[in-house]
Enzyme design. Sequence first.
Site, PDB file in Angstrom:
ATOM      1  N   TYR A  24       8.408  76.940  57.946  1.00  0.00           N
ATOM      2  CA  TYR A  24       8.098  75.974  59.017  1.00  0.00           C
ATOM      3  C   TYR A  24       6.615  75.591  58.972  1.00  0.00           C
ATOM      4  CZ  TYR A  24       6.763  74.711  63.831  1.00  0.00           C
ATOM      5  OH  TYR A  24       6.211  74.119  64.936  1.00  0.00           O
TER       6      TYR A  24
ATOM      7  N   ASP B  80      16.439  58.544  64.788  1.00  0.00           N
ATOM      8  CA  ASP B  80      16.051  59.688  63.966  1.00  0.00           C
ATOM      9  C   ASP B  80      14.813  59.311  63.158  1.00  0.00           C
ATOM     10  OD1 ASP B  80      15.915  61.559  61.768  1.00  0.00           O
ATOM     11  OD2 ASP B  80      17.957  62.157  62.313  1.00  0.00           O
TER      12      ASP B  80
ATOM     13  N   PHE C  59      11.152  69.544  74.930  1.00  0.00           N
ATOM     14  CA  PHE C  59      10.338  70.300  75.900  1.00  0.00           C
ATOM     15  C   PHE C  59       8.944  69.680  76.097  1.00  0.00           C
ATOM     16  CE2 PHE C  59       7.396  74.168  75.934  1.00  0.00           C
ATOM     17  CZ  PHE C  59       7.280  74.190  77.319  1.00  0.00           C
TER      18      PHE C  59
ATOM     19  N   GLN D  56      11.380  69.910  63.926  1.00  0.00           N
ATOM     20  CA  GLN D  56      12.241  71.083  63.896  1.00  0.00           C
ATOM     21  C   GLN D  56      11.312  72.243  64.180  1.00  0.00           C
ATOM     22  OE1 GLN D  56      13.949  74.293  63.460  1.00  0.00           O
ATOM     23  NE2 GLN D  56      12.617  74.132  61.681  1.00  0.00           N
TER      24      GLN D  56
ATOM     25  N   ASN E 257      16.347  61.997  68.403  1.00  0.00           N
ATOM     26  CA  ASN E 257      17.698  61.986  67.811  1.00  0.00           C
ATOM     27  C   ASN E 257      18.654  62.915  68.570  1.00  0.00           C
ATOM     28  OD1 ASN E 257      17.015  64.552  66.996  1.00  0.00           O
ATOM     29  ND2 ASN E 257      17.541  64.249  64.830  1.00  0.00           N
TER      30      ASN E 257
HETATM   31  N1  LIG Z   1       6.702  74.731  71.389  1.00  0.00           N
HETATM   32  C1  LIG Z   1       5.633  75.191  70.760  1.00  0.00           C
HETATM   33  O1  LIG Z   1       5.121  76.292  71.067  1.00  0.00           O
HETATM   34  C2  LIG Z   1       4.982  74.388  69.661  1.00  0.00           C
HETATM   35  C3  LIG Z   1       3.789  74.864  69.097  1.00  0.00           C
HETATM   36  C4  LIG Z   1       3.189  74.132  68.080  1.00  0.00           C
HETATM   37  C5  LIG Z   1       3.744  72.943  67.659  1.00  0.00           C
HETATM   38  N2  LIG Z   1       4.920  72.511  68.216  1.00  0.00           N
HETATM   39  C6  LIG Z   1       5.476  71.226  67.750  1.00  0.00           C
HETATM   40  O2  LIG Z   1       5.653  70.406  68.895  1.00  0.00           O
HETATM   41  C7  LIG Z   1       6.782  69.582  68.715  1.00  0.00           C
HETATM   42  C8  LIG Z   1       7.702  69.685  69.923  1.00  0.00           C
HETATM   43  O3  LIG Z   1       8.110  71.015  70.118  1.00  0.00           O
HETATM   44  P1  LIG Z   1       9.036  71.432  71.355  1.00  0.00           P
HETATM   45  O4  LIG Z   1       8.749  72.845  71.651  1.00  0.00           O
HETATM   46  O5  LIG Z   1       8.923  70.422  72.420  1.00  0.00           O
HETATM   47  O6  LIG Z   1      10.462  71.382  70.673  1.00  0.00           O
HETATM   48  P2  LIG Z   1      11.808  70.634  71.112  1.00  0.00           P
HETATM   49  O7  LIG Z   1      12.850  71.026  70.134  1.00  0.00           O
HETATM   50  O8  LIG Z   1      12.080  70.887  72.556  1.00  0.00           O
HETATM   51  O9  LIG Z   1      11.430  69.108  70.932  1.00  0.00           O
HETATM   52  C9  LIG Z   1      11.545  68.447  69.702  1.00  0.00           C
HETATM   53  C10 LIG Z   1      12.288  67.162  69.950  1.00  0.00           C
HETATM   54  O10 LIG Z   1      12.368  66.457  68.707  1.00  0.00           O
HETATM   55  C11 LIG Z   1      13.671  65.936  68.581  1.00  0.00           C
HETATM   56  N3  LIG Z   1      13.945  65.766  67.160  1.00  0.00           N
HETATM   57  C12 LIG Z   1      14.161  66.733  66.229  1.00  0.00           C
HETATM   58  N4  LIG Z   1      14.403  66.173  65.030  1.00  0.00           N
HETATM   59  C13 LIG Z   1      14.317  64.839  65.221  1.00  0.00           C
HETATM   60  C14 LIG Z   1      14.480  63.722  64.354  1.00  0.00           C
HETATM   61  N5  LIG Z   1      14.771  63.880  63.059  1.00  0.00           N
HETATM   62  N6  LIG Z   1      14.331  62.485  64.875  1.00  0.00           N
HETATM   63  C15 LIG Z   1      14.049  62.298  66.191  1.00  0.00           C
HETATM   64  N7  LIG Z   1      13.907  63.322  67.049  1.00  0.00           N
HETATM   65  C16 LIG Z   1      14.030  64.569  66.560  1.00  0.00           C
HETATM   66  C17 LIG Z   1      14.587  66.968  69.245  1.00  0.00           C
HETATM   67  O11 LIG Z   1      15.831  66.423  69.648  1.00  0.00           O
HETATM   68  C18 LIG Z   1      13.728  67.390  70.429  1.00  0.00           C
HETATM   69  O12 LIG Z   1      13.981  66.585  71.559  1.00  0.00           O
HETATM   70  C19 LIG Z   1       7.414  69.977  67.384  1.00  0.00           C
HETATM   71  O13 LIG Z   1       6.988  69.059  66.403  1.00  0.00           O
HETATM   72  C20 LIG Z   1       6.839  71.354  67.105  1.00  0.00           C
HETATM   73  O14 LIG Z   1       6.744  71.604  65.726  1.00  0.00           O
HETATM   74  C21 LIG Z   1       5.548  73.200  69.217  1.00  0.00           C
END
Ligand SMILES: NC(=O)c1ccc[n+]([C@@H]2O[C@H](COP(=O)([O-])OP(=O)(O)OC[C@H]3O[C@@H](n4cnc5c(N)ncnc54)[C@H](O)[C@@H]3O)[C@@H](O)[C@H]2O)c1
Length: 327
Positions: free
Chosen positions: A140, A51, A11, A75, A32
């Site tokens: 988390y 990954d 996202f 995650q 990944n």
């Molecule tokens: N969405 C939120 O409100 C929010 C708030 C604070 C922090 N975050 C952080 O922002 C980041 C992105 O969040 P998001 O909402 O876009 O989530 P998301 O799940 O849409 O994106 C995470 C991406 O990381 C990839 N991924 C997961 N494990 C992986 C691995 N081992 N190797 C390679 N790729 C991997 C997934 O396939 C996914 O495309 C995360 O690190 C999350 O902790 C998100």
Amino acid sequence: MKVLVTGGAGFIGIHLTKRLLADGHEVFVVDNESNGDPALVPVAAKYSRGDVTKPEEVEPVFAQGFDAVCHIAGQVSIIKAFSDPVADLRTNTEGTVQMLKLCVKHKVPRFLYASSMTLYGNAAKVPTLETEPCVPDAYYGITKLAGERYVQSTGERPDLGFDFSVTSLRMFSVYGPGQSYNNPYQGVLGIFSGNVLRGEPITIFGDGEQTRDFVFVEDIVDGWSRALTAKAAKGEVINLGGGRATSINQLAKAVANAFGKPDYEIRHAPGRAGEQRAVQADIGKAKKLLAWEPKTTFEQGLQRTVAWAREEFAKSAPSAASTGRRA
Ligand SMILES: NC(=O)c1ccc[n+]([C@@H]2O[C@H](COP(=O)([O-])OP(=O)(O)OC[C@H]3O[C@@H](n4cnc5c(N)ncnc54)[C@H](O)[C@@H]3O)[C@@H](O)[C@H]2O)c1
């Protein structure tokens, strides 16, 4: 700049990749595909499946040489972290350590980390400054905090032999087009939208008076874009939030209203582990160091998100949506 975005098929990663390309950077993405869709990565970015916990998969990408890494892969589910804490630890903490090791080995000078408001746990002071103690209850939040400490500590190491500059961006509740409305594990606004689209009651865990600070994804990537090049951001931990508290009860009502269904059914279920009670960012530091503040009001962002979700839902279930049976 030549920039690697990890988790760039997810996202926030997709929005960031688009923004960095628009800024004129050369962008590479690794993901990944555990929760990302490579088909949505802009074609102008170079994509590799990999990954972050497996350096043998990602090192060939690093070998091309980068000016910066935006480490977004993670995650993101509080619930999944409780049900599989080892997987959460591996992805969020070990994955971050592996990316840091590769940056050090390949002398990548700049590293941005996707940190989280979950680190604060139940902060004594709300709105919360970056200087508040971090005592997360959610597993988390613990693994994201460990990742952040590895990042900040590596940025301070005098023994690396090159200038490694790091910034951790503590993002609050990010929402917007592209956030799944079918995934019960992440993004409460997306979850509520999915409930309405599928004709299910909205379910609130707990009394709904817990607050969150929602920030529109385009504002978030604007913060990342500024942090990438802002000298003042080096070595810093910076909140990126909307700066406004919204209760989950208010959110549920707002989502129902945005769908034109003010009397939509809202249910309550028992509260869940690791839930923060009051969340609101103090965004003074981002204003000062990045000249950043959110430009999208919650009302505008919600309208755009709901419009996108309706359109996507109509594409995926044309007959049901057009007859209105599910909406
Ligand atoms: N969405 C939120 O409100 C929010 C708030 C604070 C922090 N975050 C952080 O922002 C980041 C992105 O969040 P998001 O909402 O876009 O989530 P998301 O799940 O849409 O994106 C995470 C991406 O990381 C990839 N991924 C997961 N494990 C992986 C691995 N081992 N190797 C390679 N790729 C991997 C997934 O396939 C996914 O495309 C995360 O690190 C999350 O902790 C998100």
